[in-house]
Scaffold this motif. Structure first.
Motif, PDB file in Angstrom:
ATOM      1  N   ARG A  22      -0.671  -1.677  -0.146  1.00 41.70           N
ATOM      2  CA  ARG A  22      -1.121  -0.562   0.681  1.00 41.70           C
ATOM      3  C   ARG A  22      -2.559  -0.793   1.138  1.00 41.70           C
ATOM      4  O   ARG A  22      -2.918  -0.542   2.263  1.00 41.70           O
ATOM      5  CB  ARG A  22      -1.027   0.767  -0.084  1.00 41.70           C
ATOM      6  CG  ARG A  22      -1.149   1.975   0.821  1.00 41.70           C
ATOM      7  CD  ARG A  22      -2.006   3.048   0.222  1.00 41.70           C
ATOM      8  NE  ARG A  22      -3.315   2.587  -0.162  1.00 41.70           N
ATOM      9  CZ  ARG A  22      -4.333   2.446   0.680  1.00 41.70           C
ATOM     10  NH1 ARG A  22      -4.201   2.726   1.949  1.00 41.70           N
ATOM     11  NH2 ARG A  22      -5.504   2.016   0.240  1.00 41.70           N
ATOM     12  N   GLY A  28      -0.929   3.791   4.962  1.00 37.17           N
ATOM     13  CA  GLY A  28       0.346   3.896   4.266  1.00 37.17           C
ATOM     14  C   GLY A  28       0.237   4.796   3.049  1.00 37.17           C
ATOM     15  O   GLY A  28      -0.833   5.322   2.768  1.00 37.17           O
ATOM     16  N   SER A  29       1.324   4.974   2.365  1.00 36.36           N
ATOM     17  CA  SER A  29       1.349   5.907   1.247  1.00 36.36           C
ATOM     18  C   SER A  29       2.010   5.298   0.024  1.00 36.36           C
ATOM     19  O   SER A  29       2.761   4.339   0.130  1.00 36.36           O
ATOM     20  CB  SER A  29       2.134   7.165   1.618  1.00 36.36           C
ATOM     21  OG  SER A  29       1.645   7.701   2.815  1.00 36.36           O
ATOM     22  N   ASN A  69       6.978   3.202  -1.691  1.00 34.02           N
ATOM     23  CA  ASN A  69       5.994   3.209  -0.607  1.00 34.02           C
ATOM     24  C   ASN A  69       6.458   4.091   0.546  1.00 34.02           C
ATOM     25  O   ASN A  69       5.883   4.087   1.618  1.00 34.02           O
ATOM     26  CB  ASN A  69       5.688   1.793  -0.125  1.00 34.02           C
ATOM     27  CG  ASN A  69       6.930   1.059   0.298  1.00 34.02           C
ATOM     28  OD1 ASN A  69       8.041   1.594   0.254  1.00 34.02           O
ATOM     29  ND2 ASN A  69       6.764  -0.175   0.708  1.00 34.02           N
TER      30      ASN A  69
ATOM     31  N   SER B  32      -1.915   9.012   0.106  1.00 34.60           N
ATOM     32  CA  SER B  32      -1.683   8.486   1.447  1.00 34.60           C
ATOM     33  C   SER B  32      -2.983   8.233   2.170  1.00 34.60           C
ATOM     34  O   SER B  32      -3.997   8.899   1.968  1.00 34.60           O
ATOM     35  CB  SER B  32      -0.811   9.434   2.256  1.00 34.60           C
ATOM     36  OG  SER B  32      -1.422  10.694   2.334  1.00 34.60           O
TER      37      SER B  32
END
Lengths: 135, 165
Positions: A22, A28-29, A69, B32
């Motif tokens: 990431r 992104g998460s 993800n 996030s």
């Protein structure tokens, strides 16, 4: 996915790489979930006694921890899914390790801003000195 | 989907929800990082250097969202933060919640309760149909409040500074 759980140790190794990937992407998460592991689907309530049976299980229950993800649909090929089962007696060790991995992986959060405090202090000192001159 | 104001409130409410529905409630943690807008030569490293005079163009910070959700009752409790300093504490909360999920005994001394949370907790207890709700309600609240209250002192120095201005 059933029965495909990683050992706690492997889970942490792969979770670290998930955080790393990431970071390399720059966006992104990472999703982490935890719930009680129910091996048998909860039975249909038949009477008032059955409804609350899960409130006091005879033994401590294992919990299931998952990490992904969050990729789905179009980018399904890139999806990473990890899961592990944490036994009750391993929980304490698991969560202390979990904290370490999360702290290391979540580096993009705001750091404690020390420079602002330092600046404020300097300003205060300056103001104090001026006040003495005046008074 | 309410966002709770503090991490402690999130933990108290979540604990109660897990106690009431231990086998269906799950906790999701979402970390996030939004996509960066295209800007030439703005590396994220520049923000960490301490000798910046102008405020750095803040890139959208990463966020951490904790969500406790019970699909049966539809209850959803959330807490959002963007501070790295909270990560350790929050994972410790996850561990605490995990102990309740696993039906392990939870030590009393770490209960973080504040008064308003305790009252809503009592309401929730009432709604969960005569479930044998365990100990973690608002008993240790008054002592916690007392210890929190003692945060004055050291005012003399500040006053001096103010007069100077």
């Amino acid at each position: 996915m059933l029965g495909n759980h990683l050992s706690n140790e492997d889970f942490f190794v792969q979770l670290s790489t998930l955080f790393d990937s990431r970071r390399e992407n720059g966006h992104g998460s990472v999703f982490l979930t935890q719930k009680r592991l129910t091996t048998i689907p909860p039975a249909k309530p038949q009477g008032p006694t059955d409804v609350l049976a899960d409130l006091r299980p005879s033994d401590p229950q294992p919990i299931l921890v998952r990490a992904t993800n969050g990729k789905s649909k179009a980018s399904r090929a890139d999806k990473t899914k990890l899961s592990t089962v944490v036994e009750p007696d391993a929980q304490e060790a698991f969560f202390s390790r979990y904290a370490e991995v999360c702290k290391a992986g979540m580096g993009a959060l705001k750091k404690r801003d020390r420079s602002a405090r330092k600046k404020a202090k300097a300003k205060k000192r300056k103001a104090g000195a001026e006040g003495e001159k005046r008074g | 989907m309410p966002y709770l104001p503090t991490a402690a409130a999130w933990l108290t409410q979540s604990s109660l929800l897990i106690q009431a529905r231990p086998s269906t409630t799950k906790i999701t943690t979402r970390y996030s990082h939004p996509k960066k807008k295209k800007k030439p030569s703005s590396s994220p490293d520049t923000t960490t250097t301490d000798s910046t005079t102008a405020p750095p163009k803040a890139p959208k910070p990463a966020t951490l969202i904790l969500k406790t959700y019970d699909p049966v009752s539809g209850t959803c409790l959330k807490y959002q933060t963007d501070r790295a300093a909270e990560v350790g504490r929050l994972v410790a909360s996850l561990g605490r919640a995990g102990r309740i999920m696993a039906a392990l005994p939870v030590s009393e001394d770490t209960v973080m309760g504040d008064a308003p949370a305790a009252t809503t907790a009592a309401k929730e207890e009432a709604t969960t149909t005569n479930a044998p709700v365990p100990e973690a309600s608002g008993k240790p609240t008054p002592t916690a409040k007392e210890t929190m209250g003692g945060g004055g002192g050291g005012g003399g120095k500040k006053k001096k500074g103010k007069r100077g201005k």
